[in-house]
Design a protein around this motif. Structure first.
Motif, PDB file in Angstrom:
ATOM      1  N   LYS A 134       7.219  26.382  30.225  1.00 29.44           N
ATOM      2  CA  LYS A 134       8.581  26.260  30.747  1.00 29.44           C
ATOM      3  C   LYS A 134       8.585  26.188  32.271  1.00 29.44           C
ATOM      4  N   ASP A 135       9.698  25.695  32.811  1.00 27.73           N
ATOM      5  CA  ASP A 135       9.897  25.712  34.258  1.00 27.73           C
ATOM      6  C   ASP A 135       9.685  27.125  34.782  1.00 27.73           C
ATOM      7  N   GLY A 136       8.915  27.232  35.857  1.00 27.99           N
ATOM      8  CA  GLY A 136       8.703  28.534  36.467  1.00 27.99           C
ATOM      9  C   GLY A 136       7.464  29.258  36.009  1.00 27.99           C
ATOM     10  N   ASP A 137       6.814  28.773  34.934  1.00 28.57           N
ATOM     11  CA  ASP A 137       5.555  29.381  34.507  1.00 28.57           C
ATOM     12  C   ASP A 137       4.516  29.209  35.615  1.00 28.57           C
ATOM     13  N   ILE A 138       3.619  30.171  35.699  1.00 23.45           N
ATOM     14  CA  ILE A 138       2.578  30.127  36.730  1.00 23.45           C
ATOM     15  C   ILE A 138       1.243  29.875  36.045  1.00 23.45           C
TER      16      ILE A 138
ATOM     17  N   HIS B  49      -9.029  19.209  36.529  1.00 23.20           N
ATOM     18  CA  HIS B  49      -9.616  19.563  37.822  1.00 23.20           C
ATOM     19  C   HIS B  49     -10.278  20.939  37.803  1.00 23.20           C
ATOM     20  N   GLY B  50      -9.956  21.751  36.805  1.00 24.92           N
ATOM     21  CA  GLY B  50     -10.488  23.109  36.740  1.00 24.92           C
ATOM     22  C   GLY B  50     -11.841  23.167  36.052  1.00 24.92           C
ATOM     23  N   ARG B  51     -12.532  24.256  36.253  1.00 27.26           N
ATOM     24  CA  ARG B  51     -13.837  24.464  35.645  1.00 27.26           C
ATOM     25  C   ARG B  51     -13.711  24.523  34.120  1.00 27.26           C
ATOM     26  N   GLU B  52     -14.399  23.620  33.449  1.00 24.67           N
ATOM     27  CA  GLU B  52     -14.439  23.533  31.984  1.00 24.67           C
ATOM     28  C   GLU B  52     -13.049  23.413  31.346  1.00 24.67           C
ATOM     29  N   ASN B  53     -12.097  22.882  32.100  1.00 17.30           N
ATOM     30  CA  ASN B  53     -10.723  22.685  31.608  1.00 17.30           C
ATOM     31  C   ASN B  53     -10.070  23.995  31.149  1.00 17.30           C
ATOM     32  N   ARG B  54     -10.513  25.103  31.714  1.00 15.06           N
ATOM     33  CA  ARG B  54      -9.970  26.405  31.316  1.00 15.06           C
ATOM     34  C   ARG B  54      -8.849  26.826  32.253  1.00 15.06           C
ATOM     35  N   TYR B  55      -7.849  27.481  31.688  1.00 16.51           N
ATOM     36  CA  TYR B  55      -6.717  27.917  32.503  1.00 16.51           C
ATOM     37  C   TYR B  55      -5.934  29.017  31.798  1.00 16.51           C
ATOM     38  N   VAL B  56      -5.087  29.680  32.559  1.00 13.59           N
ATOM     39  CA  VAL B  56      -4.218  30.738  32.038  1.00 13.59           C
ATOM     40  C   VAL B  56      -2.806  30.465  32.515  1.00 13.59           C
ATOM     41  N   VAL B  57      -1.828  30.676  31.643  1.00 11.17           N
ATOM     42  CA  VAL B  57      -0.414  30.509  32.014  1.00 11.17           C
ATOM     43  C   VAL B  57       0.294  31.850  31.858  1.00 11.17           C
ATOM     44  N   LYS B  58       1.026  32.228  32.904  1.00 10.55           N
ATOM     45  CA  LYS B  58       1.807  33.473  32.866  1.00 10.55           C
ATOM     46  C   LYS B  58       3.283  33.152  33.071  1.00 10.55           C
ATOM     47  N   ARG B  59       4.135  34.047  32.565  1.00 12.74           N
ATOM     48  CA  ARG B  59       5.585  33.838  32.641  1.00 12.74           C
ATOM     49  C   ARG B  59       6.274  35.133  33.037  1.00 12.74           C
TER      50      ARG B  59
ATOM     51  N   CYS C 230       4.873  40.154  43.879  1.00 12.77           N
ATOM     52  CA  CYS C 230       3.938  41.213  44.258  1.00 12.77           C
ATOM     53  C   CYS C 230       4.062  41.443  45.761  1.00 12.77           C
ATOM     54  N   LYS C 231       3.460  42.499  46.226  1.00 11.70           N
ATOM     55  CA  LYS C 231       3.442  42.786  47.656  1.00 11.70           C
ATOM     56  C   LYS C 231       2.341  41.967  48.328  1.00 11.70           C
ATOM     57  N   THR C 232       2.585  41.585  49.558  1.00 15.17           N
ATOM     58  CA  THR C 232       1.553  40.875  50.309  1.00 15.17           C
ATOM     59  C   THR C 232       0.459  41.859  50.727  1.00 15.17           C
ATOM     60  N   LYS C 233      -0.692  41.312  51.054  1.00 16.98           N
ATOM     61  CA  LYS C 233      -1.795  42.120  51.588  1.00 16.98           C
ATOM     62  C   LYS C 233      -2.194  41.578  52.956  1.00 16.98           C
ATOM     63  N   LYS C 234      -3.063  42.286  53.622  1.00 14.98           N
ATOM     64  CA  LYS C 234      -3.667  41.811  54.862  1.00 14.98           C
ATOM     65  C   LYS C 234      -5.009  41.179  54.509  1.00 14.98           C
TER      66      LYS C 234
ATOM     67  N   LEU D 167       5.214  41.926  36.850  1.00 13.86           N
ATOM     68  CA  LEU D 167       6.433  41.210  36.458  1.00 13.86           C
ATOM     69  C   LEU D 167       6.165  40.046  35.511  1.00 13.86           C
ATOM     70  N   VAL D 168       4.896  39.710  35.309  1.00 12.04           N
ATOM     71  CA  VAL D 168       4.578  38.551  34.478  1.00 12.04           C
ATOM     72  C   VAL D 168       3.716  38.953  33.287  1.00 12.04           C
ATOM     73  N   GLU D 169       3.718  38.079  32.281  1.00 13.78           N
ATOM     74  CA  GLU D 169       2.909  38.303  31.090  1.00 13.78           C
ATOM     75  C   GLU D 169       2.204  37.012  30.705  1.00 13.78           C
TER      76      GLU D 169
END
Length: 221
Positions: A43-47, A101-111, A169-173, A213-215
């Motif tokens: 869906k729109d907005g998935d990461i 473009h990814g290694r071995e066509n592997r990926y993860v989607v979070k929402r 999430c919070k930013t880091k340095k 916040l995501v799953e």
């Protein structure tokens, strides 16, 4: 008798080959259909996260103690599923191309956990409108927190922050990450010389991945 045995063996071999080919074709077809079904659920907005093949990506993965080095946000336009990503330059990439473009066509989607309630049509439009202000901007090799140039996780984080008013999430340095590895040291030397901006605000793909916040909705790692 010898001819009969040879003929039998030839027929058996051909039969096994044809059967194997049919099974192989069916497996490929079924996998393709399953893959299409999975991707149609995005869906729109998935990461979406992956690991790319480059020294810089490997350095990012090591520095952030993560298996991921790249991410983008899924936008659906005119029935086509795209990944809006910060590469050179920031652009929309067809999902199928992005996966290759990814290694071995592997990926993860979070929402986002409450996406159905929070990411309304109007909110998604705001996210896309803000995202378009980044379109065609140069990739930020120096991971600076300005909008002049942009890197992958920064793009996703800011689209959520500015478009949906959500801090994933919070930013880091920069100094908060694992910078001691030789490859990381080498990349930093190439980028910054002796002036490393240790106090620069940073968002890494791993931070978005670990956000409370995501799953996960898809994972083929």
């Amino acid at each position: 008798m010898k001819k009969i045995i040879i003929s039998f063996l030839i027929c058996l071999t051909v039969g096994i080959y044809i059967s194997g080919k049919i099974v192989s074709n069916n497996v490929t077809k079924n996998f393709k259909l399953l893959n299409e079904k999975v991707q149609s659920s995005f869906k729109d907005g998935d990461i979406i996260f992956q690991t790319s093949e480059s020294e810089q990506c490997e350095a990012v993965r090591i520095a952030t103690n993560s298996k991921f080095s790249h991410c983008g946000i899924i936008f659906i336009e005119n029935g086509q599923t795209y990944v809006y990503e910060a590469v050179q330059p920031v652009k929309m990439t067809l999902l199928s191309e992005w996966i290759r473009h990814g290694r071995e066509n592997r990926y993860v989607v979070k929402r986002l956990k409450n996406a159905d309630k929070v990411l309304t049509k109007s909110v998604l439009e705001k996210m896309k409108t803000y995202g378009k202000t980044m379109n065609n901007k140069n990739y930020d090799l120096y991971f600076e927190w300005s909008d002049e140039k942009i890197y992958c996780s920064e793009l996703v984080w800011k689209i959520y922050k500015e478009g949906a008013k959500i801090e994933l999430c919070k930013t880091k340095k920069l100094k908060d990450f694992n910078l001691k590895h030789p490859l990381v040291q080498e990349i930093m030397k190439q980028r910054y010389g002796t002036k490393v901006p240790y106090d620069e605000e940073v968002i890494a793909p791993s931070q978005l991945y670990d956000s409370e916040l995501v799953e996960t909705i898809f994972d083929n790692y």
